[in-house]
Design a protein around this motif. Structure first.
Motif, short mmCIF file in Angstrom:
data_model
loop_
_atom_site.label_atom_id
_atom_site.label_comp_id
_atom_site.label_asym_id
_atom_site.label_seq_id
_atom_site.Cartn_x
_atom_site.Cartn_y
_atom_site.Cartn_z
N ARG A 116 80.55 10.83 56.15
CA ARG A 116 81.37 11.82 55.37
C ARG A 116 80.47 12.05 54.01
NH1 ARG A 116 84.19 8.68 57.77
NH2 ARG A 116 85.73 9.46 59.60
N ASN A 117 79.45 11.32 53.85
CA ASN A 117 78.61 11.61 52.83
C ASN A 117 79.16 11.53 51.36
OD1 ASN A 117 75.96 12.26 51.66
ND2 ASN A 117 76.64 13.97 51.10
N ARG A 118 79.93 10.25 51.37
CA ARG A 118 80.78 10.17 50.00
C ARG A 118 80.77 8.53 49.78
NH1 ARG A 118 86.98 11.25 51.87
NH2 ARG A 118 87.10 9.60 53.52
N LEU A 119 81.09 8.45 48.41
CA LEU A 119 81.45 7.07 48.02
C LEU A 119 82.87 6.92 47.56
CD1 LEU A 119 79.66 4.38 46.94
CD2 LEU A 119 80.03 5.31 44.68
N LEU A 120 83.34 5.65 48.04
CA LEU A 120 84.99 5.37 47.59
C LEU A 120 84.85 4.39 46.58
CD1 LEU A 120 86.87 5.41 50.85
CD2 LEU A 120 86.12 7.57 49.29
N VAL A 121 85.45 4.49 45.31
CA VAL A 121 85.57 3.42 44.37
C VAL A 121 86.90 2.97 43.95
CG1 VAL A 121 84.68 3.18 42.09
CG2 VAL A 121 83.44 4.84 43.59
N ALA A 122 87.04 1.71 44.08
CA ALA A 122 88.24 1.15 43.49
C ALA A 122 88.52 1.18 41.88
CB ALA A 122 88.48 -0.37 44.17
N VAL A 123 89.43 1.72 41.41
CA VAL A 123 89.36 1.78 39.87
C VAL A 123 90.93 1.15 39.36
CG1 VAL A 123 89.69 3.38 38.20
CG2 VAL A 123 88.41 4.28 39.96
N ALA A 124 90.65 0.30 38.40
CA ALA A 124 91.93 -0.62 37.94
C ALA A 124 91.62 -0.66 36.46
CB ALA A 124 91.76 -1.68 38.59
N ASP A 125 92.99 -0.93 35.97
CA ASP A 125 93.02 -1.49 34.57
C ASP A 125 93.20 -2.70 34.63
OD1 ASP A 125 94.04 -2.28 31.88
OD2 ASP A 125 95.99 -1.56 32.54
N VAL A 126 92.05 -3.44 34.42
CA VAL A 126 91.62 -4.98 34.45
C VAL A 126 92.42 -5.92 33.67
CG1 VAL A 126 89.76 -6.53 34.39
CG2 VAL A 126 89.36 -4.38 35.11
N PHE A 127 92.76 -5.55 32.41
CA PHE A 127 93.36 -6.55 31.65
C PHE A 127 95.00 -6.07 31.61
CE2 PHE A 127 88.97 -6.14 29.94
CZ PHE A 127 88.71 -7.34 30.18
N GLY A 128 95.32 -4.80 31.66
CA GLY A 128 96.83 -4.65 31.62
C GLY A 128 97.66 -4.70 32.78
N ASN A 129 96.63 -4.31 33.92
CA ASN A 129 97.15 -4.30 35.44
C ASN A 129 98.33 -3.24 35.49
OD1 ASN A 129 97.07 -7.70 35.39
ND2 ASN A 129 95.41 -6.27 36.05
N ARG A 130 98.13 -2.21 34.69
CA ARG A 130 99.21 -0.94 34.74
C ARG A 130 98.53 0.36 35.26
NH1 ARG A 130 103.06 -3.69 34.85
NH2 ARG A 130 104.28 -1.77 34.35
N TYR A 131 97.31 0.28 36.05
CA TYR A 131 96.89 1.33 36.76
C TYR A 131 95.94 0.94 37.75
CZ TYR A 131 94.81 5.98 37.46
OH TYR A 131 94.19 7.15 37.96
N SER A 132 96.14 1.64 38.79
CA SER A 132 95.03 1.41 39.94
C SER A 132 95.10 2.79 40.86
CB SER A 132 95.84 0.42 40.99
OG SER A 132 95.56 -1.02 40.52
N ALA A 133 93.84 3.04 41.17
CA ALA A 133 93.46 4.20 41.95
C ALA A 133 92.28 3.92 42.99
CB ALA A 133 93.06 5.33 40.88
N LEU A 134 92.02 5.04 43.56
CA LEU A 134 90.94 5.27 44.65
C LEU A 134 90.24 6.04 44.13
CD1 LEU A 134 89.23 4.23 47.11
CD2 LEU A 134 90.83 5.44 48.45
N ALA A 135 89.05 6.55 43.82
CA ALA A 135 88.02 7.66 43.67
C ALA A 135 87.26 8.07 44.90
CB ALA A 135 87.69 7.59 42.43
N ALA A 136 86.82 9.27 45.24
CA ALA A 136 85.68 9.60 46.21
C ALA A 136 84.93 10.39 45.41
CB ALA A 136 86.47 10.10 47.46
N TYR A 137 83.52 10.53 45.69
CA TYR A 137 82.51 10.99 45.30
C TYR A 137 81.69 11.38 46.15
CZ TYR A 137 84.27 9.04 40.74
OH TYR A 137 85.07 8.70 39.87
N ASP A 138 81.18 12.77 46.27
CA ASP A 138 80.01 13.56 47.12
C ASP A 138 78.79 12.59 46.73
OD1 ASP A 138 77.87 15.43 47.71
OD2 ASP A 138 79.19 15.81 48.90
N LEU A 139 78.32 12.03 47.60
CA LEU A 139 76.78 11.20 47.47
C LEU A 139 75.50 11.94 47.28
CD1 LEU A 139 77.08 8.65 50.44
CD2 LEU A 139 76.84 8.30 48.00
N THR A 140 75.92 13.49 47.15
CA THR A 140 74.89 14.26 46.97
C THR A 140 74.93 14.81 45.60
OG1 THR A 140 74.41 14.50 48.99
CG2 THR A 140 73.28 16.26 47.37
N SER A 141 76.14 15.53 45.41
CA SER A 141 76.41 16.30 44.14
C SER A 141 76.99 15.59 43.19
CB SER A 141 77.22 17.62 44.39
OG SER A 141 78.61 17.02 44.94
N TRP A 142 77.47 14.49 43.46
CA TRP A 142 78.30 13.32 42.63
C TRP A 142 79.72 14.07 42.17
CZ3 TRP A 142 78.05 8.72 43.66
CH2 TRP A 142 76.99 8.08 44.25
#
Length: 325
Positions: free
Chosen positions: A108-134
């Motif tokens: 699918r020509n994309r990158l998946l990224v785990a995103v987190a609030d490291v120190f507060g642990n109050r937010y987590s998400a998954l982001a996806a980006y196109d590998l060509t256009s970003w």
């Protein structure tokens, strides 16, 4: 006592105490590596994860301060070359959160990224980006301030494009659909050991096996799990012989029967029965002062990502080839 703290003897003693670890770090850093190393300059101190993008001849790295970058490896690369990191993604709406585990979704020509609030642990998400256009394709919030504390740490992708994100704080796995729709949460009593201190860092590295199941590691216990996915998730503890996988971080398949568990040391694990059982068959100890956090495979060889960069003003990071023995 106050007079001693202001004396020359005190400052001399302080100098000696600080000089010992600094000298040790310098000796580790200047030691000649025993395997091949890709070096690159970066603007950041911390790089949690790196993956090799074979189609575009580049390493893609996740920024602990948030964002994604690339390190291009030219066709005429020389081992003496220090490569340069180029920032690709920096989302203003994710400021204050770290980019952690990443996975390349080639079909699918994309990158998946785990995103987190490291120190507060109050937010987590998954982001996806196109590998060509970003361009960002989606951002799926997995938890927020109103939910239990969480820490989205790593991500794997199945054949249909579904993503599985580990929660290193609350010992669960989020499932996200191919278009970013939140689907479900995988939980199991096996994920949570009874000792509280073994839950300080829980589920971490995760991979999707080409035969249709997940393999995930619990960092503090070293437990390795096989998860059958489908209409009903079934979790099994993989019996591992030959040592412990404690403090394992990112994991990567070297082949359908061989798994690399990044850590200090990094371990090579092999299974001949579809990961019902496994055996540690090799170890590699790289630059321990840089902290090994992830593994990737380039041209059939294993390269290890390290968290810490050293140097000023440009921080030098490394990908170190792992040769197991």
């Amino acid at each position: 006592m106050a007079s001693f703290c202001c004396s020359k003897k005190f400052f001399f003693l302080l100098f000696l105490i600080s000089a010992v670890p600094i000298a040790f770090l310098i000796s580790l850093e200047t030691a000649k590596p025993t395997t091949h190393v890709y070096e690159y300059h970066s603007t950041g101190w911390l790089r949690e994860c790196g993956k090799w993008d074979d189609l575009n001849r580049r390493f893609i790295v996740a920024f602990f301060e948030g964002g994604v970058g690339q390190i291009q490896v030219p066709d005429d690369y020389s081992p003496a070359t220090v490569l340069e990191e180029i920032p690709l993604v920096k989302d203003a709406d994710l400021t204050g959160n770290a980019s952690l585990g990443i996975a390349i979704d080639r079909p699918r020509n994309r990158l998946l990224v785990a995103v987190a609030d490291v120190f507060g642990n109050r937010y987590s998400a998954l982001a996806a980006y196109d590998l060509t256009s970003w361009n960002r394709l989606f951002l799926t919030q997995l938890s927020g301030p109103e939910d239990e504390k969480s820490f989205a740490d790593d991500v794997a992708i199945d054949a249909q494009g579904n993503a599985y994100v580990t929660d290193a704080k609350a010992s669960k796995i989020w499932k996200v659909g191919v278009n970013g729709e939140f689907q479900s949460i995988i939980r199991s009593p096996l994920f949570t050991p009874k000792e509280w201190y073994k839950n300080l860092v829980a589920l971490n590295g995760i991979i999707f096996h080409p035969n249709g199941y997940l393999v995930v590691i619990h960092t503090f216990t070293g437990n390795l799990f096989k998860i059958e996915i489908g209409s009903e998730e079934k979790v099994k503890l993989i019996e591992v012989a030959g040592g412990t996988l404690s403090f394992g971080d990112g994991i990567e398949l070297l082949s359908p029967t061989k798994l690399v568990v990044a850590g200090n040391p990094t371990r090579l694990v092999e299974s001949s029965d579809e990961w019902e059982t496994a055996t540690i068959v090799g170890k590699f100890k790289g630059p321990v002062h840089r902290l090994t956090t992830a593994a990737t495979v380039k041209d059939g060889k294993v390269y290890l990502n390290h968290m810490f960069g050293l140097g000023y003003p440009k921080k030098k990071h490394v990908f170190v080839e792992a040769v197991f023995s």
